[in-house]
Design an enzyme around this catalytic site. Structure first.
Site, PDB file in Angstrom:
ATOM      1  N   ASN A   8       4.378 -13.918   7.651  1.00 51.68           N
ATOM      2  CA  ASN A   8       5.078 -12.446   7.719  1.00 51.68           C
ATOM      3  C   ASN A   8       5.333 -12.200   8.931  1.00 51.68           C
ATOM      4  O   ASN A   8       4.297 -11.886   9.811  1.00 51.68           O
ATOM      5  CB  ASN A   8       3.958 -11.675   6.996  1.00 51.68           C
ATOM      6  CG  ASN A   8       4.361 -10.136   6.931  1.00 51.68           C
ATOM      7  OD1 ASN A   8       5.062  -9.859   7.881  1.00 51.68           O
ATOM      8  ND2 ASN A   8       3.914  -9.456   6.075  1.00 51.68           N
ATOM      9  N   LYS A  11       3.684  -8.892  10.285  1.00 46.02           N
ATOM     10  CA  LYS A  11       2.301  -8.715  10.658  1.00 46.02           C
ATOM     11  C   LYS A  11       2.095  -9.491  12.170  1.00 46.02           C
ATOM     12  O   LYS A  11       1.439  -9.247  12.905  1.00 46.02           O
ATOM     13  CB  LYS A  11       1.916  -9.625   9.326  1.00 46.02           C
ATOM     14  CG  LYS A  11       0.540  -8.991   9.070  1.00 46.02           C
ATOM     15  CD  LYS A  11      -0.278 -10.205   8.007  1.00 46.02           C
ATOM     16  CE  LYS A  11      -0.648  -9.397   6.916  1.00 46.02           C
ATOM     17  NZ  LYS A  11      -1.372 -10.472   6.014  1.00 46.02           N
ATOM     18  N   ASP A  74      -6.270 -11.413   5.614  1.00 41.44           N
ATOM     19  CA  ASP A  74      -5.753 -11.365   4.206  1.00 41.44           C
ATOM     20  C   ASP A  74      -6.529  -9.633   4.080  1.00 41.44           C
ATOM     21  O   ASP A  74      -7.509  -9.439   4.362  1.00 41.44           O
ATOM     22  CB  ASP A  74      -6.035 -11.944   2.980  1.00 41.44           C
ATOM     23  CG  ASP A  74      -5.312 -11.935   1.806  1.00 41.44           C
ATOM     24  OD1 ASP A  74      -4.199 -12.199   1.849  1.00 41.44           O
ATOM     25  OD2 ASP A  74      -5.968 -11.178   0.764  1.00 41.44           O
ATOM     26  N   TYR A 154       0.713   0.803   1.326  1.00 47.30           N
ATOM     27  CA  TYR A 154       0.096   2.023   0.653  1.00 47.30           C
ATOM     28  C   TYR A 154      -0.072   3.048   1.753  1.00 47.30           C
ATOM     29  O   TYR A 154      -0.579   4.027   1.276  1.00 47.30           O
ATOM     30  CB  TYR A 154      -1.194   1.497  -0.013  1.00 47.30           C
ATOM     31  CG  TYR A 154      -1.155   0.698  -1.076  1.00 47.30           C
ATOM     32  CD1 TYR A 154      -0.826   0.815  -2.265  1.00 47.30           C
ATOM     33  CD2 TYR A 154      -1.392  -0.850  -0.774  1.00 47.30           C
ATOM     34  CE1 TYR A 154      -0.703  -0.007  -3.635  1.00 47.30           C
ATOM     35  CE2 TYR A 154      -1.205  -1.740  -1.707  1.00 47.30           C
ATOM     36  CZ  TYR A 154      -0.818  -1.421  -3.271  1.00 47.30           C
ATOM     37  OH  TYR A 154      -0.622  -2.173  -4.317  1.00 47.30           O
ATOM     38  N   LYS A 175      -2.538   4.824  13.867  1.00 50.85           N
ATOM     39  CA  LYS A 175      -2.931   4.052  12.829  1.00 50.85           C
ATOM     40  C   LYS A 175      -3.663   2.766  13.272  1.00 50.85           C
ATOM     41  O   LYS A 175      -4.576   2.397  12.825  1.00 50.85           O
ATOM     42  CB  LYS A 175      -1.526   3.787  11.943  1.00 50.85           C
ATOM     43  CG  LYS A 175      -2.093   2.942  10.707  1.00 50.85           C
ATOM     44  CD  LYS A 175      -0.930   2.269   9.995  1.00 50.85           C
ATOM     45  CE  LYS A 175      -1.430   1.080   9.157  1.00 50.85           C
ATOM     46  NZ  LYS A 175      -0.661   0.205   8.486  1.00 50.85           N
ATOM     47  N   HIS A 180      -8.088  -1.099   9.787  1.00 49.67           N
ATOM     48  CA  HIS A 180      -8.843  -2.446   9.256  1.00 49.67           C
ATOM     49  C   HIS A 180      -8.298  -3.799   9.986  1.00 49.67           C
ATOM     50  O   HIS A 180      -9.293  -4.511  10.493  1.00 49.67           O
ATOM     51  CB  HIS A 180      -8.653  -2.399   7.716  1.00 49.67           C
ATOM     52  CG  HIS A 180      -7.450  -2.422   7.104  1.00 49.67           C
ATOM     53  ND1 HIS A 180      -6.495  -1.175   7.395  1.00 49.67           N
ATOM     54  CD2 HIS A 180      -6.697  -3.164   6.255  1.00 49.67           C
ATOM     55  CE1 HIS A 180      -5.269  -1.490   7.062  1.00 49.67           C
ATOM     56  NE2 HIS A 180      -5.129  -2.493   6.077  1.00 49.67           N
TER      57      HIS A 180
HETATM   58  P1  IMP Z   1      -1.542  -9.505   2.435  1.00 51.83           P
HETATM   59  O1  IMP Z   1      -0.277  -9.694   3.292  1.00 51.83           O
HETATM   60  O2  IMP Z   1      -1.564 -10.552   1.371  1.00 51.83           O
HETATM   61  O3  IMP Z   1      -2.505  -9.377   3.237  1.00 51.83           O
HETATM   62  O4  IMP Z   1      -0.905  -8.208   1.522  1.00 51.83           O
HETATM   63  C1  IMP Z   1      -1.958  -7.126   1.695  1.00 51.83           C
HETATM   64  C2  IMP Z   1      -1.360  -5.942   0.648  1.00 51.83           C
HETATM   65  O5  IMP Z   1      -2.187  -4.796   0.840  1.00 51.83           O
HETATM   66  C3  IMP Z   1       0.049  -5.548   1.003  1.00 51.83           C
HETATM   67  O6  IMP Z   1       0.908  -5.565   0.028  1.00 51.83           O
HETATM   68  C4  IMP Z   1       0.129  -4.140   1.422  1.00 51.83           C
HETATM   69  O7  IMP Z   1       0.934  -3.427   0.567  1.00 51.83           O
HETATM   70  C5  IMP Z   1      -1.572  -3.489   1.347  1.00 51.83           C
HETATM   71  N1  IMP Z   1      -1.764  -3.383   2.807  1.00 51.83           N
HETATM   72  C6  IMP Z   1      -2.585  -4.172   3.388  1.00 51.83           C
HETATM   73  N2  IMP Z   1      -2.814  -3.261   4.753  1.00 51.83           N
HETATM   74  C7  IMP Z   1      -2.046  -2.327   4.551  1.00 51.83           C
HETATM   75  C8  IMP Z   1      -1.936  -1.270   5.548  1.00 51.83           C
HETATM   76  O8  IMP Z   1      -2.462  -1.220   6.698  1.00 51.83           O
HETATM   77  N3  IMP Z   1      -1.332  -0.164   5.032  1.00 51.83           N
HETATM   78  C9  IMP Z   1      -0.593  -0.218   3.875  1.00 51.83           C
HETATM   79  N4  IMP Z   1      -0.680  -1.254   2.990  1.00 51.83           N
HETATM   80  C10 IMP Z   1      -1.628  -2.447   3.289  1.00 51.83           C
END
Ligand code: IMP
Length: 200
Positions: A8, A11, A74, A154, A175, A180
């Site tokens: 990503n 990210k 993750d 979100y 932010k 996190h």
């Molecule tokens: P990952 O890329 O598999 O870690 O997916 C994490 C999911 O959690 C994504 O679909 C995001 O929508 C949600 N998410 C994780 N961190 C955030 C954040 O900082 N803001 C809003 N959504 C988040």
């Protein structure tokens, strides 16, 4: 060199500008030819972070003959009154961010306890072996409706209680200070620095 085990690009860009990343040589795993997709089939975010770090580390050794420090991440949203849902499924409960946000709001309709947490796990693997993992978290409440247009995922429904603003209403640097993701990556980068791994 430190390999960021994420395909990503958004990210990777966010991680590279964190203060704790300065002086470290970071490379996204997608820079390496033939980079595969890794199935995220763990039952928790922590498991998925570990799976990605170990599998990309094994792949780099096998296909490219190198054994750098590999860090993955993750993350997800956990709503307490929904027993942690959507959690590890955060990215997959519906097709779009807007739909996912409304799905959470619908499930919380009429619910008084709207507290929630964003969680992020980072994991470090070297030479196919898990070395360490770290956790970052931030607690807030779920809004009554989406607010703001910054950030992603979100953010529009996650309210920072100190300011009363949603994460999509906060400017990016604020932010990042709270987030996190920042916490989990900062711990990982500090560990690498302490062990003189991946310095430029
Ligand atoms: P990952 O890329 O598999 O870690 O997916 C994490 C999911 O959690 C994504 O679909 C995001 O929508 C949600 N998410 C994780 N961190 C955030 C954040 O900082 N803001 C809003 N959504 C988040």
């Amino acid at each position: 060199m430190i390999v960021i085990a994420s395909r990503n690009e958004g990210k990777v860009r966010e991680i590279a500008v964190l203060p704790a990343a300065s002086g470290l040589e970071l490379r996204p795993v997608s820079d390496f030819p033939g980079c595969p997709d890794i199935e995220e089939n763990g039952t928790t975010c922590e498991e998925n972070a570990v799976i990605k770090a170990v599998k990309y580390s094994l792949w780099l050794r096998r296909e490219h003959g190198i054994a750098p420090a590999v860090i993955s991440e993750d993350s997800g949203l956990m709503v307490f009154s929904l027993l942690g849902w959507p959690g590890v499924h955060s990215a997959r409960i519906a097709e779009t961010d807007v739909e996912r946000n409304w799905m959470v709001l619908d499930r919380l309709s009429g619910q008084r306890d709207r507290s929630a947490q964003f969680l992020a796990y980072t994991a470090l693997a070297v030479n196919g072996v898990l070395v360490e993992s770290w956790r970052g978290s931030v607690t807030g409440v779920i809004a009554e409706e989406p607010r703001g247009n910054q950030g992603f995922g979100y953010d529009p429904i996650f309210i920072d209680q100190a300011s009363g603003r949603s994460f999509a209403e906060l400017d990016r640097s604020r932010k990042n200070e709270l987030s996190h993701r920042n916490q989990a990556w900062t711990q990982a980068f500090e560990y690498l620095r302490q062990h003189s791994l991946g310095l430029r």
